[in-house]
Design an enzyme around this catalytic site. Structure first.
Site: not given
Length: 550
Positions: A471, A513-514, A517
């Site tokens: 990350c 993953h994004e 966020h």
């Protein structure tokens, strides 16, 4: 007072108030925000939330007189998000305005600042401020007219050069301007605005408050043809300076009459401790040709890239390549375009991949990966913004805001890509560059770019695998994370249409993953109990792709 739901927009009643107009014209945001609260009932959060890069805490500090806004880009975002016409801030008409964009006519003769011998202009008293450049003409009227001035200045050639040497950036601008109006032109507005830390506005604000750019540092000089130009200060802030270049000096006046053209040239310098790794050209008046030259020492091993944004398209790389020439000591990058569209912005960014040999060897320390990412403008772990859910876009109403955020993400991706090889692909979410909006971009291992606006996972398959992830917000470690092998993701385009896209294997992992966020989650939140990240030095998969069974 108005307490309407949805994104805050300044009311027509407040726009009509003379005290609000005066606050905007002087860019007194302390007064402007207080008037928004008093007459529109707008809370600090309502003022801040529509504006990218403006937090409620900063609005609070501004209203208390502890901070102020100096960045031109942020002022433009405030105008666009809160729907304040550009003229209120003495800017060109904003693209969303339906009103005619003809320039204002100023009938008052400006007070000239005398030029010194040798062409340099005497500096004003020490002030503060700081470099994007743009210009706009103002004609001088000999009488009162009922309507706007037809025509005005156009730029036939716009040539900018930026040279870096011995810790100093020197900018030189040359513009061939033509008066297509009906009145003589007596002054020309130039702007200098710098941002040392793109993507970290709070850090930049602290820098310029403690160490503002000062007039004597700029060594500003200006000419029109062979004549020195006097100048007059318009704005004097920590991170923004605006100057009227006057078509006059201590020897006389030389207005630019209708049908006449002339070369305007000016130059200034800024130290590297205040100049950021970028140079932007904004097309604010009709322009036929635009070029930029970046001249760097070869020993710093510079790499340069460029992004274009407009009001009708997302951010994308320059349509034409940036040319590069090398000799023994210099590396020069050149880029140009013909007939750029009005309101287009061309942003060149760079990274010095080596430490110049002229620097003190004691300073040649290799930054940790997390330090490199922080320097590139990536928000680091420990910042509470990484744990806050991102705010969705109202599309297509906020299409312009979405495009701007995607442009910022694209620039950040280019900066980061110059620092590390991403064999598995990579992604960046808006909260990682300090923007609390539901936007992310992903670059696949094959180099394809995906744009995700308001994404949400609507379905996933039960089959999963575990792979190491990194990350950008804590890049010193890698962690093994279980993820579904297939995701069905709903997302929206700038026109408001919804789409459902299926992502599999490595691309599904990048997208997940994004999206995490955007929900305020990090990959460490998904690791199995008892499993901890390992130092990047122990990880052996850098630069290679994830592996999957056929």
């Amino acid at each position: 007072m108005s307490y309407e739901a949805g994104p805050y927009r300044v009311s027509r009643t407040l726009l009509a108030r003379s005290d609000f107009r005066t606050a905007c014209e002087t860019r007194d945001f302390r007064t402007a925000f207080r008037l928004m609260k008093k007459y529109d009932g707008a809370s600090q959060n309502r003022i801040a939330s529509p504006v990218e890069g403006l937090s409620q805490s900063r609005v609070s500090r501004i209203m208390q007189g502890e901070d102020h806004i100096a960045r031109l880009s942020l002022i433009e975002r405030i105008a666009d998000a809160l729907r304040i016409p550009g003229a209120y801030f003495q800017l060109a008409a904003r693209p969303w305005e339906a009103a005619d964009e003809a320039g204002d006519v100023d009938s008052r003769p400006p007070a000239a600042r005398p030029a010194e011998p040798g062409g340099r202009v005497s500096p004003p008293p020490p002030g503060s401020s700081a470099a994007i450049t743009a210009a706009e003409p103002v004609g001088a009227s000999r009488g009162t007219r009922a309507g706007p001035d037809p025509g005005g200045l156009v730029v036939e050639e716009d040539r900018a050069e930026l040279r870096y040497e011995d810790g100093m950036y020197v900018a030189h601008q040359r513009r061939l301007v033509l008066n297509t109006g009906v009145e003589p032109v007596t002054r020309y507005l130039m702007r200098i605005s710098v941002d040392r830390f793109p993507g970290d506005q709070e850090r930049a604000a602290r820098l310029y408050r403690s160490n503002p750019l000062r007039w004597e540092e700029l060594q500003l000089s200006a000419h029109c043809g062979d004549e020195r130009m006097s100048w007059q200060v318009k704005t004097d802030w920590d991170a923004l300076k605006e100057v009227w270049l006057l078509f006059e000096n201590n020897r006389g006046r030389f207005p630019l009459y209708p049908g006449e053209s002339a070369w305007i040239e000016y130059s200034y310098r800024v130290g590297e401790e205040k100049w950021g790794p970028w140079f932007q050209r904004a097309v604010r008046v009709p322009t036929s040709f635009l070029s930029v030259v970046l001249d760097f020492p070869a020993e710093v091993d510079p790499v340069v890239w460029g992004m274009e944004t407009s009001m009708t398209a997302d951010a994308f790389p320059f349509r034409t390549a940036i040319a590069r020439t090398d000799d023994a000591k210099r590396r020069v990058f050149t880029w140009s375009t013909n007939n750029p569209p009005l309101h287009a912005r061309y942003r060149l960014e760079w990274n010095f991949r080596a430490v110049a040999s002229s620097r003190d060897p004691a300073d040649r320390t290799v930054a940790r990966p997390s330090g490199q990412m922080a320097a590139a403008g990536i928000v680091q772990v420990g910042d509470p913004s990484l744990h806050q859910p991102a705010r969705s876009f109202e599309l297509p109403v906020e299409a312009e805001d979405a495009r701007r955020v995607v442009a910022e993400l694209s620039s950040a991706m280019e900066r980061v890509s110059a620092l590390h090889t991403f064999g598995k692909g990579m992604g960046i979410a808006a909260p990682q560059i300090g923007i609390n909006r539901a936007a992310a971009i992903v670059r696949s291992a094959d180099g394809d770019i995906l744009t995700l606006l308001n994404p949400r996972v609507i379905e996933s398959v039960p089959e999963s695998d575990e792979q190491y992830e990194g990350c950008l917000s804590f890049f010193d470690v890698r962690g093994i994370v279980p993820r579904s092998l297939e995701l069905h993701v709903e997302h929206t385009d700038t026109s408001g249409r919804r789409h459902i896209t299926v992502y599999r294997q490595g691309l599904a992992r990048l997208v997940a993953h994004e999206i995490d966020h955007l929900h305020g989650r990090l990959y460490t939140d998904r690791m199995r109990p008892g499993v901890v990240p390992i130092p990047v030095e122990q990880y052996r998969g850098t630069g290679s792709s994830w592996t999957y069974n056929p």
